[in-house]
Design an enzyme around this catalytic site. Structure first.
Site, PDB file in Angstrom:
ATOM      1  N   ASP A  16     -46.425 -51.179  36.564  1.00 42.79           N
ATOM      2  CA  ASP A  16     -46.517 -50.690  37.783  1.00 42.79           C
ATOM      3  C   ASP A  16     -45.076 -49.511  38.029  1.00 42.79           C
ATOM      4  OD1 ASP A  16     -47.253 -50.883  40.251  1.00 42.79           O
ATOM      5  OD2 ASP A  16     -46.223 -52.512  41.080  1.00 42.79           O
ATOM      6  N   CYS A  70     -67.549 -61.786  41.875  1.00 41.23           N
ATOM      7  CA  CYS A  70     -67.626 -61.574  43.294  1.00 41.23           C
ATOM      8  C   CYS A  70     -68.679 -62.025  43.608  1.00 41.23           C
ATOM      9  CB  CYS A  70     -67.001 -60.524  43.676  1.00 41.23           C
ATOM     10  SG  CYS A  70     -65.532 -59.838  43.733  1.00 41.23           S
ATOM     11  N   CYS A  73     -69.854 -63.265  47.685  1.00 39.87           N
ATOM     12  CA  CYS A  73     -68.671 -63.533  48.476  1.00 39.87           C
ATOM     13  C   CYS A  73     -68.344 -62.275  49.208  1.00 39.87           C
ATOM     14  CB  CYS A  73     -67.693 -64.109  47.622  1.00 39.87           C
ATOM     15  SG  CYS A  73     -65.869 -64.331  48.427  1.00 39.87           S
ATOM     16  N   CYS A  76     -62.791 -61.732  51.665  1.00 38.80           N
ATOM     17  CA  CYS A  76     -61.698 -60.684  51.754  1.00 38.80           C
ATOM     18  C   CYS A  76     -62.037 -59.653  52.814  1.00 38.80           C
ATOM     19  CB  CYS A  76     -61.297 -60.182  50.314  1.00 38.80           C
ATOM     20  SG  CYS A  76     -62.650 -59.258  49.504  1.00 38.80           S
ATOM     21  N   CYS A  80     -59.543 -59.602  56.275  1.00 37.50           N
ATOM     22  CA  CYS A  80     -58.519 -58.415  56.575  1.00 37.50           C
ATOM     23  C   CYS A  80     -58.364 -58.241  58.133  1.00 37.50           C
ATOM     24  CB  CYS A  80     -59.255 -57.180  55.811  1.00 37.50           C
ATOM     25  SG  CYS A  80     -58.000 -55.792  56.301  1.00 37.50           S
ATOM     26  N   CYS A  96     -54.392 -50.349  55.903  1.00 38.72           N
ATOM     27  CA  CYS A  96     -53.878 -51.588  55.215  1.00 38.72           C
ATOM     28  C   CYS A  96     -52.397 -51.920  55.580  1.00 38.72           C
ATOM     29  CB  CYS A  96     -54.051 -51.315  53.726  1.00 38.72           C
ATOM     30  SG  CYS A  96     -53.458 -52.472  52.872  1.00 38.72           S
ATOM     31  N   CYS A 124     -48.777 -57.627  52.185  1.00 36.38           N
ATOM     32  CA  CYS A 124     -49.802 -58.248  52.830  1.00 36.38           C
ATOM     33  C   CYS A 124     -50.542 -58.972  51.841  1.00 36.38           C
ATOM     34  CB  CYS A 124     -50.638 -57.506  53.757  1.00 36.38           C
ATOM     35  SG  CYS A 124     -52.098 -58.481  54.414  1.00 36.38           S
ATOM     36  N   CYS A 127     -56.070 -60.719  51.986  1.00 32.86           N
ATOM     37  CA  CYS A 127     -57.275 -60.862  51.115  1.00 32.86           C
ATOM     38  C   CYS A 127     -57.295 -61.281  49.737  1.00 32.86           C
ATOM     39  CB  CYS A 127     -57.746 -59.211  50.970  1.00 32.86           C
ATOM     40  SG  CYS A 127     -56.621 -58.125  50.251  1.00 32.86           S
ATOM     41  N   CYS A 131     -59.160 -65.533  48.556  1.00 36.23           N
ATOM     42  CA  CYS A 131     -60.010 -65.344  47.600  1.00 36.23           C
ATOM     43  C   CYS A 131     -60.145 -66.749  46.698  1.00 36.23           C
ATOM     44  CB  CYS A 131     -59.587 -64.224  46.682  1.00 36.23           C
ATOM     45  SG  CYS A 131     -60.594 -64.347  45.065  1.00 36.23           S
TER      46      CYS A 131
HETATM   47  S1  SF4 Z   1     -62.445 -62.709  48.131  1.00 33.19           S
HETATM   48 FE1  SF4 Z   1     -62.310 -62.644  46.052  1.00 33.19          FE
HETATM   49  S2  SF4 Z   1     -64.304 -63.167  45.254  1.00 33.19           S
HETATM   50 FE2  SF4 Z   1     -64.517 -62.926  47.367  1.00 33.19          FE
HETATM   51  S3  SF4 Z   1     -65.450 -60.639  47.584  1.00 33.19           S
HETATM   52 FE3  SF4 Z   1     -63.286 -60.761  47.857  1.00 33.19          FE
HETATM   53  S4  SF4 Z   1     -62.397 -60.275  45.590  1.00 33.19           S
HETATM   54 FE4  SF4 Z   1     -64.400 -60.973  45.453  1.00 33.19          FE
HETATM   55  S1  SF4 Z   2     -53.503 -56.081  51.657  1.00 31.67           S
HETATM   56 FE1  SF4 Z   2     -53.711 -56.964  53.971  1.00 31.67          FE
HETATM   57  S2  SF4 Z   2     -54.357 -55.157  55.407  1.00 31.67           S
HETATM   58 FE2  SF4 Z   2     -54.593 -54.690  53.166  1.00 31.67          FE
HETATM   59  S3  SF4 Z   2     -56.607 -54.889  52.594  1.00 31.67           S
HETATM   60 FE3  SF4 Z   2     -55.619 -56.806  52.210  1.00 31.67          FE
HETATM   61  S4  SF4 Z   2     -56.015 -58.248  53.811  1.00 31.67           S
HETATM   62 FE4  SF4 Z   2     -56.558 -56.162  54.447  1.00 31.67          FE
END
Ligand code: SF4
Ligand code: SF4
Length: 199
Positions: A16, A70, A73, A76, A80, A96, A124, A127, A131
């Site tokens: 990173d 995924c 699903c 996420c 958001c 975001c 944040c 999301c 999951c």
């Molecule tokens: S919540 Fe996780 S498993 Fe579901 S669509 Fe998003 S990234 Fe994929």
């Molecule tokens: S980090 Fe928060 S604001 Fe950004 S995409 Fe994920 S849920 Fe949305």
């Protein structure tokens, strides 16, 4: 070790610490897959992982890319609060919360972000929290260096909203949260305090 084996090799390493395509390479290397929230998910640990990479001039055999799990699903995308995941696998940084609270140096947060912070002052994780791969497989780290820094945990929202540059220097020393500068902490905390959702 590699260099001792192949002295003429050139390399660079990142954790990173530079703008490299590590998520794509992690998927290609079979570590995990890029989820619809755009983070890499490991079957073993979920998505709260750190990627490290060694870029080298060595010719190495390729790994098998990871398959995507995924499925149908969309948790996420639905969770958001700012609609930043505009379609599966695409996050619009302009919407975001994580981008705005960590990276943006603008003196004020955009109203659509400020009104939807839901208490977040640094990044944040919504999301990733929703999951199912994290809910089932995320594990607390046993690496002491990755544990949250206690002085930061004790800081109240009101203190963050008026954080002095000196206090910031003291509190964030040795922490990745030092990336967020004192004026950003004040801006973010003030926005959370005045957000109706937080009340
Ligand atoms: S919540 Fe996780 S498993 Fe579901 S669509 Fe998003 S990234 Fe994929
Ligand atoms: S980090 Fe928060 S604001 Fe950004 S995409 Fe994920 S849920 Fe949305």
């Amino acid at each position: 070790w590699l260099q001792s084996q192949v002295p003429e090799m050139h390399y660079r390493w990142y954790v990173d610490t530079g703008p490299v395509q590590d998520k794509v390479w992690a998927e290609q290397a079979g570590i995990g897959w890029i989820g619809k929230h755009s983070n890499v998910i490991s079957r073993q640990y979920g998505s709260w992982i750190l990627l490290g990479e060694l870029i080298t001039t060595l010719e190495l055999p390729g790994d098998r890319p990871h398959t995507n799990h995924c499925g149908t699903c969309t948790r996420c995308l639905a969770a958001c609060p700012t609609g930043a995941i505009v379609e599966p696998y695409v996050v619009d940084a302009n919407r975001c919360i994580a981008y705005h609270t960590i990276e943006s140096r603008a003196p004020k947060l955009p109203p659509a972000i400020a009104a939807n912070l839901q208490g977040w002052v640094a990044g944040c994780d919504i999301c990733q929290e929703v999951c199912p791969w994290n809910q089932r497989f995320a594990q607390p780290t046993d690496v002491a260096d990755f544990a949250p820094r206690s002085p930061l945990l004790k800081t109240s929202l009101e203190e963050l909203a008026t954080l002095s540059d000196e206090a910031w220097d003291e509190l964030t020393r040795g922490s990745a949260l030092r990336r967020i500068k004192p004026e950003q902490w004040r801006r973010n905390a003030q926005a959370v305090l005045s957000s109706s959702r937080y009340d």
